[in-house]
Design an enzyme around this catalytic site. Structure first.
Site, mmCIF file in Angstrom:
data_model
loop_
_atom_site.group_PDB
_atom_site.id
_atom_site.type_symbol
_atom_site.label_atom_id
_atom_site.label_comp_id
_atom_site.label_asym_id
_atom_site.label_seq_id
_atom_site.Cartn_x
_atom_site.Cartn_y
_atom_site.Cartn_z
ATOM 1 N N ARG A 22 0.817 -1.214 0.000
ATOM 2 C CA ARG A 22 0.000 0.000 0.000
ATOM 3 C C ARG A 22 0.846 1.257 0.000
ATOM 4 O O ARG A 22 0.294 2.360 -0.027
ATOM 5 C CB ARG A 22 -0.855 0.019 1.255
ATOM 6 C CG ARG A 22 -2.288 -0.368 1.026
ATOM 7 C CD ARG A 22 -2.885 -0.526 2.384
ATOM 8 N NE ARG A 22 -4.229 -0.117 2.431
ATOM 9 C CZ ARG A 22 -5.238 -0.980 2.609
ATOM 10 N NH1 ARG A 22 -5.008 -2.265 2.682
ATOM 11 N NH2 ARG A 22 -6.440 -0.537 2.709
ATOM 12 N N ARG A 57 -9.765 7.556 4.297
ATOM 13 C CA ARG A 57 -9.103 6.409 3.659
ATOM 14 C C ARG A 57 -8.914 6.654 2.166
ATOM 15 O O ARG A 57 -7.895 6.269 1.585
ATOM 16 C CB ARG A 57 -9.926 5.134 3.887
ATOM 17 C CG ARG A 57 -9.766 4.583 5.296
ATOM 18 C CD ARG A 57 -10.936 3.734 5.718
ATOM 19 N NE ARG A 57 -11.075 2.516 4.966
ATOM 20 C CZ ARG A 57 -12.226 1.837 4.839
ATOM 21 N NH1 ARG A 57 -13.325 2.284 5.433
ATOM 22 N NH2 ARG A 57 -12.264 0.737 4.143
HETATM 23 P P1 AP5 Z 1 -8.579 -3.275 4.479
HETATM 24 O O1 AP5 Z 1 -9.406 -4.179 5.256
HETATM 25 O O2 AP5 Z 1 -7.625 -3.812 3.471
HETATM 26 O O3 AP5 Z 1 -9.524 -2.183 3.857
HETATM 27 P P2 AP5 Z 1 -9.514 -1.421 2.438
HETATM 28 O O4 AP5 Z 1 -8.360 -1.525 1.553
HETATM 29 O O5 AP5 Z 1 -9.886 -0.066 2.869
HETATM 30 O O6 AP5 Z 1 -10.500 -2.207 1.617
HETATM 31 P P3 AP5 Z 1 -11.874 -2.588 2.044
HETATM 32 O O7 AP5 Z 1 -11.829 -3.874 2.844
HETATM 33 O O8 AP5 Z 1 -12.551 -1.426 2.707
HETATM 34 O O9 AP5 Z 1 -12.620 -2.785 0.647
HETATM 35 P P4 AP5 Z 1 -12.511 -3.898 -0.471
HETATM 36 O O10 AP5 Z 1 -11.872 -3.293 -1.664
HETATM 37 O O11 AP5 Z 1 -11.920 -5.166 0.062
HETATM 38 O O12 AP5 Z 1 -14.049 -4.068 -0.776
HETATM 39 P P5 AP5 Z 1 -15.073 -5.236 -0.365
HETATM 40 O O13 AP5 Z 1 -14.815 -6.428 -1.199
HETATM 41 O O14 AP5 Z 1 -15.148 -5.400 1.106
HETATM 42 O O15 AP5 Z 1 -7.685 -2.363 5.458
HETATM 43 C C1 AP5 Z 1 -8.254 -1.765 6.599
HETATM 44 C C2 AP5 Z 1 -7.199 -0.982 7.349
HETATM 45 O O16 AP5 Z 1 -6.133 -1.855 7.769
HETATM 46 C C3 AP5 Z 1 -6.486 0.114 6.547
HETATM 47 O O17 AP5 Z 1 -7.214 1.321 6.503
HETATM 48 C C4 AP5 Z 1 -5.177 0.247 7.343
HETATM 49 O O18 AP5 Z 1 -5.367 0.940 8.536
HETATM 50 C C5 AP5 Z 1 -4.870 -1.204 7.702
HETATM 51 N N1 AP5 Z 1 -4.052 -1.853 6.657
HETATM 52 C C6 AP5 Z 1 -4.413 -2.908 5.881
HETATM 53 N N2 AP5 Z 1 -3.421 -3.227 5.027
HETATM 54 C C7 AP5 Z 1 -2.416 -2.349 5.275
HETATM 55 C C8 AP5 Z 1 -1.137 -2.147 4.705
HETATM 56 N N3 AP5 Z 1 -0.686 -2.920 3.694
HETATM 57 N N4 AP5 Z 1 -0.372 -1.141 5.191
HETATM 58 C C9 AP5 Z 1 -0.786 -0.368 6.205
HETATM 59 N N5 AP5 Z 1 -2.002 -0.494 6.773
HETATM 60 C C10 AP5 Z 1 -2.810 -1.480 6.319
HETATM 61 O O19 AP5 Z 1 -16.443 -4.576 -0.908
HETATM 62 C C11 AP5 Z 1 -16.980 -3.420 -0.283
HETATM 63 C C12 AP5 Z 1 -18.524 -3.489 -0.310
HETATM 64 O O20 AP5 Z 1 -18.975 -3.453 -1.674
HETATM 65 C C13 AP5 Z 1 -19.078 -4.799 0.267
HETATM 66 O O21 AP5 Z 1 -20.240 -4.509 0.981
HETATM 67 C C14 AP5 Z 1 -19.395 -5.672 -0.950
HETATM 68 O O22 AP5 Z 1 -20.476 -6.520 -0.697
HETATM 69 C C15 AP5 Z 1 -19.720 -4.633 -2.018
HETATM 70 N N6 AP5 Z 1 -19.251 -5.020 -3.348
HETATM 71 C C16 AP5 Z 1 -18.074 -5.614 -3.676
HETATM 72 N N7 AP5 Z 1 -17.979 -5.771 -5.015
HETATM 73 C C17 AP5 Z 1 -19.136 -5.242 -5.546
HETATM 74 C C18 AP5 Z 1 -19.605 -5.097 -6.893
HETATM 75 N N8 AP5 Z 1 -18.905 -5.522 -7.965
HETATM 76 N N9 AP5 Z 1 -20.821 -4.512 -7.083
HETATM 77 C C19 AP5 Z 1 -21.539 -4.073 -6.008
HETATM 78 N N10 AP5 Z 1 -21.143 -4.183 -4.703
HETATM 79 C C20 AP5 Z 1 -19.932 -4.770 -4.486
#
Ligand code: AP5
Length: 214
Positions: A88, A171
């Protein structure tokens, strides 16, 4: 196969990583899930990470790099893995590069998921996550059969602490500043494939499959 999934919070990295994992039989290595589990278990890493995660900031590089290096050396990662949420920052990408050179296991592909900001906010605002198995649902896009209950393990569905409106906006800002530069980093190495992830889950997965089959 060794894959990296890149993209802003809420683009669907975790959703697609689970589908790819089932299809290819390789583990999803989600740094967000690993940190949340560490936090629940009350480990030193988890307690240190919590304040950064709740605010929508990145956990310091030196913490997360060590966690990932350890995970990638485990037996189930020897045939491949899907890195979901790592790297990241440029420092993390360089550390991964060095590690994979030492292990002589280069990356095959980096998938960059792209979704507009308005849709991202809608997705994160409606997300519900299972406290037990981390399965992800959405109020309207992917509703559970029974409201508030996980289809897979019957666990309770909750809103993540960092899915508040302020934390979501923060974020997205952090993503633009620290993670977006990785698109150029991987494009220069000929590894980057952009995927329009604004479409329904199965259509995005179809594109992913086509890219991986090439
Ligand atoms: P992390 O858990 O990795 O969060 P993120 O990157 O912010 O990603 P999300 O989990 O929020 O979203 P996603 O892209 O996975 O979407 P999802 O599939 O859930 O990280 C959280 C925290 O941890 C960071 O802020 C940081 O503090 C720390 N961290 C983690 N890694 C780090 C690193 N490498 N370095 C430093 N800090 C780190 O989908 C989202 C929603 O949309 C769901 O409800 C889903 O049902 C819906 N959805 C998914 N796809 C679709 C679609 N095609 N159409 C409609 N709805 C959809």
């Amino acid at each position: 196969m060794r894959l990296v999934l890149l993209g802003a919070p809420g683009v669907g990295k975790g959703t697609q990583a689970k589908l790819i994992s089932e299809k290819l039989g390789i583990p999803q290595v989600s740094t967000g899930d690993m940190l949340r589990r560490a936090e629940t278990a009350g480990t030193e890493v988890g307690l240190r990470a919590k304040k950064y995660m709740d605010a929508g900031d990145l956990v310091p590089d030196e913490v997360i790099i060590g966690v990932v290096e350890e995970r990638l050396r485990e037996p189930d990662c020897q045939l491949g893995y899907i890195l979901d949420g790592f790297p990241r920052t440029l420092a993390q990408a360089q550390a991964l590069d060095h590690l994979l050179r030492r292990l002589d296991t280069p990356l095959h592909t980096v998938l960059a998921f792209e979704v507009g900001e308005e849709e991202i906010i809608r997705r994160l605002g409606g997300r519900r996550v299972c406290v037990s198995c981390q399965a992800t649902f959405h109020d309207t896009n992917q509703p559970p059969k029974q409201p508030g209950v996980c289809d897979k393990c019957q666990g309770a569905l909750v809103i993540r602490d960092d899915d508040t409106p302020n934390a979501i906006l923060h974020r997205l800002k952090v993503y633009g500043e620290l993670t977006e530069p990785l698109l150029a980093f991987y494009a220069e190495r000929g590894l980057l494939h952009r995927v329009d992830a604004s479409r329904p889950v199965d259509e995005v997965m179809q594109t992913v499959t086509e890219v991986l089959d090439r």
